[in-house]
Scaffold this motif. Sequence first.
Motif, PDB file in Angstrom:
ATOM      1  N   ASP A   1      -6.387  -1.736   4.461  1.00  0.00           N
ATOM      2  CA  ASP A   1      -6.767  -0.943   3.271  1.00  0.00           C
ATOM      3  C   ASP A   1      -6.570  -1.690   1.965  1.00  0.00           C
ATOM      4  OD1 ASP A   1      -7.474   1.278   4.865  1.00  0.00           O
ATOM      5  OD2 ASP A   1      -5.398   1.959   4.913  1.00  0.00           O
ATOM      6  N   MET A   2      -6.777  -2.995   2.002  1.00  0.00           N
ATOM      7  CA  MET A   2      -6.672  -3.787   0.786  1.00  0.00           C
ATOM      8  C   MET A   2      -8.065  -4.085   0.230  1.00  0.00           C
ATOM      9  SD  MET A   2      -3.749  -6.546   1.909  1.00  0.00           S
ATOM     10  CE  MET A   2      -3.129  -6.815   0.249  1.00  0.00           C
ATOM     11  N   SER A   3      -8.117  -4.356  -1.062  1.00  0.00           N
ATOM     12  CA  SER A   3      -9.297  -4.960  -1.664  1.00  0.00           C
ATOM     13  C   SER A   3      -9.125  -6.468  -1.562  1.00  0.00           C
ATOM     14  CB  SER A   3      -9.451  -4.492  -3.111  1.00  0.00           C
ATOM     15  OG  SER A   3      -9.666  -3.098  -3.162  1.00  0.00           O
ATOM     16  N   LEU A   4     -10.029  -7.209  -2.181  1.00  0.00           N
ATOM     17  CA  LEU A   4      -9.991  -8.671  -2.044  1.00  0.00           C
ATOM     18  C   LEU A   4     -10.406  -9.311  -3.350  1.00  0.00           C
ATOM     19  CD1 LEU A   4      -9.568 -10.662   0.460  1.00  0.00           C
ATOM     20  CD2 LEU A   4     -12.052 -10.858   0.471  1.00  0.00           C
ATOM     21  N   ASP A   5      -9.639 -10.311  -3.796  1.00  0.00           N
ATOM     22  CA  ASP A   5     -10.127 -11.049  -4.954  1.00  0.00           C
ATOM     23  C   ASP A   5     -10.528 -12.450  -4.536  1.00  0.00           C
ATOM     24  OD1 ASP A   5      -8.729 -13.296  -6.332  1.00  0.00           O
ATOM     25  OD2 ASP A   5      -7.027 -11.963  -6.563  1.00  0.00           O
TER      26      ASP A   5
ATOM     27  N   VAL B   1       0.828  -1.201   0.000  1.00  0.00           N
ATOM     28  CA  VAL B   1       0.000   0.000   0.000  1.00  0.00           C
ATOM     29  C   VAL B   1       0.864   1.253   0.000  1.00  0.00           C
ATOM     30  CG1 VAL B   1      -1.695   1.312   1.326  1.00  0.00           C
ATOM     31  CG2 VAL B   1      -1.973  -1.162   1.069  1.00  0.00           C
ATOM     32  N   GLU B   2       1.894   1.278   0.830  1.00  0.00           N
ATOM     33  CA  GLU B   2       2.751   2.456   0.912  1.00  0.00           C
ATOM     34  C   GLU B   2       3.539   2.657  -0.380  1.00  0.00           C
ATOM     35  OE1 GLU B   2       2.794   4.859   3.150  1.00  0.00           O
ATOM     36  OE2 GLU B   2       1.100   3.768   4.039  1.00  0.00           O
ATOM     37  N   ALA B   3       3.999   1.582  -1.004  1.00  0.00           N
ATOM     38  CA  ALA B   3       4.753   1.704  -2.249  1.00  0.00           C
ATOM     39  C   ALA B   3       3.892   2.301  -3.352  1.00  0.00           C
ATOM     40  CB  ALA B   3       5.299   0.342  -2.677  1.00  0.00           C
ATOM     41  N   PHE B   4       2.639   1.894  -3.418  1.00  0.00           N
ATOM     42  CA  PHE B   4       1.757   2.458  -4.438  1.00  0.00           C
ATOM     43  C   PHE B   4       1.396   3.906  -4.118  1.00  0.00           C
ATOM     44  CE2 PHE B   4       1.080  -1.837  -6.042  1.00  0.00           C
ATOM     45  CZ  PHE B   4       1.002  -1.587  -7.401  1.00  0.00           C
ATOM     46  N   ARG B   5       1.213   4.231  -2.851  1.00  0.00           N
ATOM     47  CA  ARG B   5       0.948   5.622  -2.494  1.00  0.00           C
ATOM     48  C   ARG B   5       2.096   6.528  -2.938  1.00  0.00           C
ATOM     49  NH1 ARG B   5      -1.541   4.366   3.487  1.00  0.00           N
ATOM     50  NH2 ARG B   5      -3.725   4.105   2.825  1.00  0.00           N
ATOM     51  N   THR B   6       3.294   6.021  -2.803  1.00  0.00           N
ATOM     52  CA  THR B   6       4.480   6.789  -3.208  1.00  0.00           C
ATOM     53  C   THR B   6       4.491   7.065  -4.710  1.00  0.00           C
ATOM     54  OG1 THR B   6       5.768   5.840  -1.391  1.00  0.00           O
ATOM     55  CG2 THR B   6       7.010   6.784  -3.213  1.00  0.00           C
ATOM     56  N   SER B   7       3.882   6.158  -5.487  1.00  0.00           N
ATOM     57  CA  SER B   7       3.910   6.296  -6.949  1.00  0.00           C
ATOM     58  C   SER B   7       3.079   7.465  -7.449  1.00  0.00           C
ATOM     59  CB  SER B   7       3.390   5.013  -7.608  1.00  0.00           C
ATOM     60  OG  SER B   7       1.965   4.920  -7.508  1.00  0.00           O
ATOM     61  N   GLY B   8       2.081   7.880  -6.664  1.00  0.00           N
ATOM     62  CA  GLY B   8       1.208   8.960  -7.086  1.00  0.00           C
ATOM     63  C   GLY B   8       0.068   8.532  -7.987  1.00  0.00           C
ATOM     64  N   LEU B   9       0.035   7.252  -8.380  1.00  0.00           N
ATOM     65  CA  LEU B   9      -1.050   6.737  -9.215  1.00  0.00           C
ATOM     66  C   LEU B   9      -2.224   6.302  -8.347  1.00  0.00           C
ATOM     67  CD1 LEU B   9       0.974   4.463 -11.684  1.00  0.00           C
ATOM     68  CD2 LEU B   9      -0.020   6.704 -12.182  1.00  0.00           C
ATOM     69  N   LYS B  10      -3.420   6.335  -8.923  1.00  0.00           N
ATOM     70  CA  LYS B  10      -4.551   5.705  -8.266  1.00  0.00           C
ATOM     71  C   LYS B  10      -4.322   4.197  -8.286  1.00  0.00           C
ATOM     72  CE  LYS B  10      -8.024   9.199  -9.418  1.00  0.00           C
ATOM     73  NZ  LYS B  10      -9.321   9.457 -10.108  1.00  0.00           N
TER      74      LYS B  10
ATOM     75  N   LYS C   1       7.626  -0.244  -7.915  1.00  0.00           N
ATOM     76  CA  LYS C   1       8.214   0.866  -8.687  1.00  0.00           C
ATOM     77  C   LYS C   1       8.394   0.472 -10.147  1.00  0.00           C
ATOM     78  CE  LYS C   1      11.780   4.437  -8.511  1.00  0.00           C
ATOM     79  NZ  LYS C   1      11.888   4.536  -9.982  1.00  0.00           N
ATOM     80  N   ALA C   2       8.818  -0.769 -10.388  1.00  0.00           N
ATOM     81  CA  ALA C   2       8.996  -1.218 -11.772  1.00  0.00           C
ATOM     82  C   ALA C   2       7.661  -1.192 -12.519  1.00  0.00           C
ATOM     83  CB  ALA C   2       9.601  -2.615 -11.796  1.00  0.00           C
ATOM     84  N   ILE C   3       6.607  -1.641 -11.851  1.00  0.00           N
ATOM     85  CA  ILE C   3       5.286  -1.668 -12.480  1.00  0.00           C
ATOM     86  C   ILE C   3       4.773  -0.258 -12.740  1.00  0.00           C
ATOM     87  CG2 ILE C   3       2.859  -2.196 -12.027  1.00  0.00           C
ATOM     88  CD1 ILE C   3       3.839  -4.768 -10.635  1.00  0.00           C
ATOM     89  N   THR C   4       4.828   0.588 -11.723  1.00  0.00           N
ATOM     90  CA  THR C   4       4.272   1.931 -11.877  1.00  0.00           C
ATOM     91  C   THR C   4       5.098   2.767 -12.857  1.00  0.00           C
ATOM     92  OG1 THR C   4       5.440   2.598  -9.847  1.00  0.00           O
ATOM     93  CG2 THR C   4       3.131   1.949  -9.634  1.00  0.00           C
ATOM     94  N   ASP C   5       6.409   2.609 -12.843  1.00  0.00           N
ATOM     95  CA  ASP C   5       7.242   3.323 -13.819  1.00  0.00           C
ATOM     96  C   ASP C   5       6.926   2.870 -15.240  1.00  0.00           C
ATOM     97  OD1 ASP C   5       8.453   4.747 -11.817  1.00  0.00           O
ATOM     98  OD2 ASP C   5      10.393   3.710 -11.933  1.00  0.00           O
TER      99      ASP C   5
END
Length: 443
Positions: free
Chosen positions: A81-85, A49-58, A267-271
């Motif tokens: 704060d996770m969703s669930l599949d 969650v924190e890594a994605f928040r850092t990315s700035g993406l939704k 980071k690799a994914i969001t970049d």
Amino acid sequence: MYLHGTSSINAQGHLEIGGCDVTDLAKQYGTPLYIVDETLVRQRAREYVEAFRTSGLKFQVAYASKAFSTMAMCAIAEQEDMSLDVVSDGELYTALKAGFPAARIHFHGNNKTPDEINMALDANIGCFVVDNFIELQLLNALAGDKGKKVNVLLRVTPGVEAHTHDYISTGQQDSKFGFDVSNGAAFRAVQEAAGLANLELLGVHSHIGSQIFEVDGFQMAAGKVAQFAVNVRDELNVTFRVINLGGGFGIRYVEGDTPLPIATYVKAITDAIKSNFGEANYPLPEIWVEPGRSIVGDAGTTLYTIGTSKDIPGVRKYIAVDGGMTDNPRPALYESKYEAVIANRANQAADETVTVAGKCCESGDKLIIDCELSKPEVGDLLAVFCTGAYNYAMASNYNRIRRPSVVFVKDGQADLVVKRESLDDIVGNDVIPERMKRTSAAK
């Protein structure tokens, strides 16, 4: 010996997890016993969650409940704060009974039944991940019957194969899952979905494999999905708002496994998303991922009691435990590797090589081949590490063996989250037909 999370060796030489001495856990709950390090589970979830928040993406980080589904685990996923599949009515029911918000549930699966779809529609889940053309039409019809319009992602196979075991690779072209990009099926699926009145097409989903130690596959998948999205926009005037790149992030099971830090994967994914979509002048989509194993895998330990042994001179020595492929089928299915320690003598050096066998009536019921242990004795406790994912989830009653209990441990407290099955549970659904009872009485 590599200790995960909060695991340590106490002054008595016993393995401790979450501040709990496992010898005490064995006395209280019996063995086999699944022990889950709650602190490590929460830590892994927060890292995503924190890594994605850092990315700035939704984003949405959806816990893949197929890895380990219990009501307590669903509660943790919500709190972090996770969703669930989910992939079945059983996983969906577990989530709903746990009070998990339906709007954050995503329903996967290549053969959802009408009953499962209706159950999910009635619960008002957040999204269906549609796997094939039959499901597209079925979901549209069932949603229409209820006067609903539902969010969907289309699962596509982008033609990327991760470096993993053949049985658990799902993103390559030859897969039972999803619409293939290269043969045009994915394009036709978008075209069809966009014209269905009861479906709201959010975007696409892809999953390239499991237990992945590199970022290259995710980057390549992001590129292929972006290329597909641009083609769909240009040809069909359909813009994807969500890109789901699935899961498959690896963990350390044994020495030689080299998973990357969670932040590195993210980071690799969001970049890659920013780069590929940005270059195409495409609105940056919301990114979803679905970690399962990397949330719970190394947080789990299975505790066994050692029983019999068999020494075959010049061949190998077997030791047998009170569980086996019924609580961990992965070695038999995938030749999966594990590490272990004598938990009641965890401070003693390994001085013997043995093969750990289960108690099932199968020659292939071997949990660890050539395991280095401090000389095991009858009554010792064996702790097998990294059993949090796909162990309880895939457990069975083969040989009518009862499935173990599950405890969560944290800050010196152990909480039972799944009860051990009883012998009455084993026969609880059995029925003897009346005609057989009459035959028996006649004799």
